[in-house]
Design an enzyme around this catalytic site. Structure first.
Site, short mmCIF file in Angstrom:
data_model
loop_
_atom_site.label_atom_id
_atom_site.label_comp_id
_atom_site.label_asym_id
_atom_site.label_seq_id
_atom_site.Cartn_x
_atom_site.Cartn_y
_atom_site.Cartn_z
N CYS A 82 -37.91 -2.38 -36.85
CA CYS A 82 -36.76 -1.64 -36.25
C CYS A 82 -36.58 -2.39 -34.75
O CYS A 82 -37.59 -2.13 -33.85
CB CYS A 82 -37.10 -0.08 -36.42
SG CYS A 82 -35.60 0.82 -35.42
N CYS A 85 -30.21 -6.07 -34.99
CA CYS A 85 -30.81 -4.73 -35.66
C CYS A 85 -31.05 -5.02 -37.08
O CYS A 85 -30.29 -6.12 -37.86
CB CYS A 85 -29.41 -3.80 -35.78
SG CYS A 85 -29.78 -2.38 -36.61
#
Length: 259
Positions: free
Chosen positions: A74, A183
């Site tokens: 992440c 992302c």
């Protein structure tokens, strides 16, 4: 630490499965445990301390399952909390960050675009990285609502296509020749983005680099598995099992867990 213990990965949702794919491809004999904190997704809109606390919660759960290394799959969690994670835990922690450096090498126009969450783009970690390349024009775009749409199973919706066009087209008009997907959810959007941008623009992410770094650290610590058979892959979510099933491999063990 037992070398046959699993590799642990966590993300705010299902996006980190893009990192899992690269880790599994590079080290197919390793057991893996992926947890998607879908209940708290997206992390990108949360304040820093909340991201730190959620990251600690995820690591604690993975350590309770005897993971030998933690991959923070992440970008938002890495850019906001990796320093705190490494200070608190002794287990090796592999972070992920937008692939700015590779993009600066690939670009011929010295203009790169970065599509990332608000949590990543506004972090001190990210700002420090950007300052390392003063000769490069970096055009940033926060991907508002993209993670929400992915987590809701709406990747191919008209809303997604319209949002992506509104985010990416201005960067193209400013002359970028390289687009960084900052992302771990966003690689799933690559096929759509490719229909929006000109053919010559390169799209890059950090998946392969994270997998290589994970293998390097395990090798240095003599923690690579000695099994010669394919590893077992576990995928846990604390929210929507059906969404996770769309992104996890058919032969993975997929379960709802509380963490």
């Amino acid at each position: 630490m037992n070398k046959n213990n699993p590799i642990g990965l966590f993300d705010s949702g299902i996006g980190g499965t893009t990192i899992w794919q690269e880790v599994s491809l590079l080290m197919p004999n390793e057991d893996t445990i992926f947890i998607g904190d879908q209940r708290n997704a997206p992390y990108g809109i949360r304040p820093k301390q909340e991201i730190v606390d959620l990251s600690f919660k995820n690591i604690d759960y993975l350590l309770s399952l005897d993971c030998k290394i933690i991959v923070v799959a992440c970008n938002t969690a890495t850019t906001n909390a990796v320093k705190e994670m490494r200070e608190k835990y002794q287990v090796p922690i592999i972070g992920i960050e937008p692939a700015i450096k590779p993009a600066t090498i690939l670009t011929k126009t010295s203009k790169i675009g970065i599509l990332a969450t608000k949590g990543t783009i506004t972090s001190d970690f990210y700002s420090a990285k950007v300052k390392q390349y003063p000769h490069i024009e970096i055009i940033e775009q926060i991907g508002y609502n993209l993670v929400n749409l992915i987590e809701s199973g709406k990747i191919h919706s008209d809303e997604m296509k319209e949002l992506l066009a509104s985010y990416v087209t201005p960067m193209v008009e400013k002359g970028i020749d390289t687009l960084v997907l900052g992302c771990t959810h966003y690689p799933y959007l690559k096929p759509i983005i490719e229909t929006i941008i000109p053919e010559g623009i390169q799209i890059i992410d950090s998946g392969k680099a994270v997998a290589k770094q994970t293998k390097k650290v395990l090798s240095e610590l003599d923690l690579l598995t000695d099994r010669t058979t394919k590893g077992t892959n576990y995928f846990f979510t604390n929210h929507d099992l059906n969404i996770l099933k769309e992104f996890a491999p058919f032969d993975g063990i997929i379960e709802h867990r509380e963490f």
